[in-house]
Write a protein that holds these residues in place. Structure first.
Motif, short mmCIF file in Angstrom:
data_model
loop_
_atom_site.label_atom_id
_atom_site.label_comp_id
_atom_site.label_asym_id
_atom_site.label_seq_id
_atom_site.Cartn_x
_atom_site.Cartn_y
_atom_site.Cartn_z
N PRO A 64 -3.09 25.52 27.12
CA PRO A 64 -3.31 24.15 26.64
C PRO A 64 -3.28 24.03 25.11
O PRO A 64 -2.78 23.04 24.57
CB PRO A 64 -4.70 23.78 27.18
CG PRO A 64 -5.00 24.77 28.24
CD PRO A 64 -4.20 25.99 27.93
N ILE A 65 -3.80 25.03 24.43
CA ILE A 65 -3.82 25.00 22.97
C ILE A 65 -2.41 25.24 22.43
O ILE A 65 -1.95 24.55 21.52
CB ILE A 65 -4.83 26.01 22.39
CG1 ILE A 65 -6.24 25.68 22.87
CG2 ILE A 65 -4.77 26.02 20.86
CD1 ILE A 65 -7.29 26.71 22.49
N VAL A 66 -1.72 26.22 23.00
CA VAL A 66 -0.36 26.52 22.56
C VAL A 66 0.55 25.32 22.77
O VAL A 66 1.39 25.01 21.92
CB VAL A 66 0.20 27.78 23.26
CG1 VAL A 66 1.65 28.02 22.88
CG2 VAL A 66 -0.65 29.01 22.92
N LEU A 67 0.36 24.61 23.86
CA LEU A 67 1.16 23.41 24.13
C LEU A 67 1.00 22.39 23.00
O LEU A 67 1.99 21.84 22.51
CB LEU A 67 0.75 22.78 25.46
CG LEU A 67 1.45 21.48 25.84
CD1 LEU A 67 2.95 21.70 25.95
CD2 LEU A 67 0.89 20.95 27.15
N ALA A 86 7.86 29.30 27.74
CA ALA A 86 8.32 28.80 29.06
C ALA A 86 7.14 28.49 29.97
O ALA A 86 7.11 27.45 30.63
CB ALA A 86 9.24 29.83 29.70
N GLU A 87 6.15 29.37 29.98
CA GLU A 87 4.95 29.17 30.79
C GLU A 87 4.23 27.88 30.41
O GLU A 87 3.81 27.09 31.26
CB GLU A 87 4.01 30.37 30.62
CG GLU A 87 2.67 30.27 31.30
CD GLU A 87 1.75 31.41 30.93
OE1 GLU A 87 0.52 31.17 30.91
OE2 GLU A 87 2.23 32.53 30.67
N VAL A 88 4.10 27.67 29.11
CA VAL A 88 3.43 26.47 28.60
C VAL A 88 4.20 25.21 29.00
O VAL A 88 3.61 24.24 29.47
CB VAL A 88 3.26 26.57 27.07
CG1 VAL A 88 2.90 25.24 26.46
CG2 VAL A 88 2.22 27.62 26.71
N LEU A 89 5.50 25.24 28.83
CA LEU A 89 6.30 24.06 29.16
C LEU A 89 6.33 23.79 30.66
O LEU A 89 6.34 22.63 31.08
CB LEU A 89 7.72 24.24 28.60
CG LEU A 89 7.79 24.24 27.07
CD1 LEU A 89 9.20 24.55 26.60
CD2 LEU A 89 7.29 22.94 26.49
N LEU A 90 6.28 24.84 31.46
CA LEU A 90 6.24 24.63 32.92
C LEU A 90 4.90 24.09 33.38
O LEU A 90 4.80 23.54 34.48
CB LEU A 90 6.54 25.95 33.63
CG LEU A 90 8.01 26.41 33.57
CD1 LEU A 90 8.15 27.80 34.17
CD2 LEU A 90 8.92 25.41 34.27
N SER A 91 3.87 24.22 32.56
CA SER A 91 2.54 23.73 32.94
C SER A 91 2.44 22.22 32.81
O SER A 91 1.44 21.62 33.21
CB SER A 91 1.45 24.40 32.09
OG SER A 91 1.48 23.90 30.77
#
Length: 92
Positions: A64-67, A86-91
């Motif tokens: 959430p913070i990285v996003l 990629a993980e962040v964007l897929l969340s």
């Protein structure tokens, strides 16, 4: 745990709960059980504290913070590895 680490860990917790951009010096200090001046002493400006929170968030893979950092084009977030980005964007 020393005062600096308490402040930093409190800031990370608050950033996850309320948003990285919403960090406030007095709220971080209260959560850490420290004086507001201690936040200044250890981190200087709120921008410096936010940068350290983002650096740790990338290191610990706190999505959430990285996003928020990617949305703001924060340098530390922009340096996150491809898999984390990629993980962040897929969340979403």
């Amino acid at each position: 745990m020393n005062a600096r680490n308490r402040i930093l860990n409190s800031a990370i917790l608050l950033a996850k709960q309320y948003g990285w951009r919403n960090l406030k010096r007095d709220v971080v200090a209260k959560e850490a059980g420290s004086a507001t001046g201690s936040v200044n002493h250890y981190f200087g400006t709120m921008e410096d504290l936010r940068s350290e929170v983002m650096r740790i968030a990338v290191e610990r893979r706190i999505a959430p913070i990285v996003l928020e950092g990617l949305a703001a084009k924060h340098p530390a977030a922009m340096l996150a590895d491809h898999d984390l980005r990629a993980e962040v964007l897929l969340s979403l």
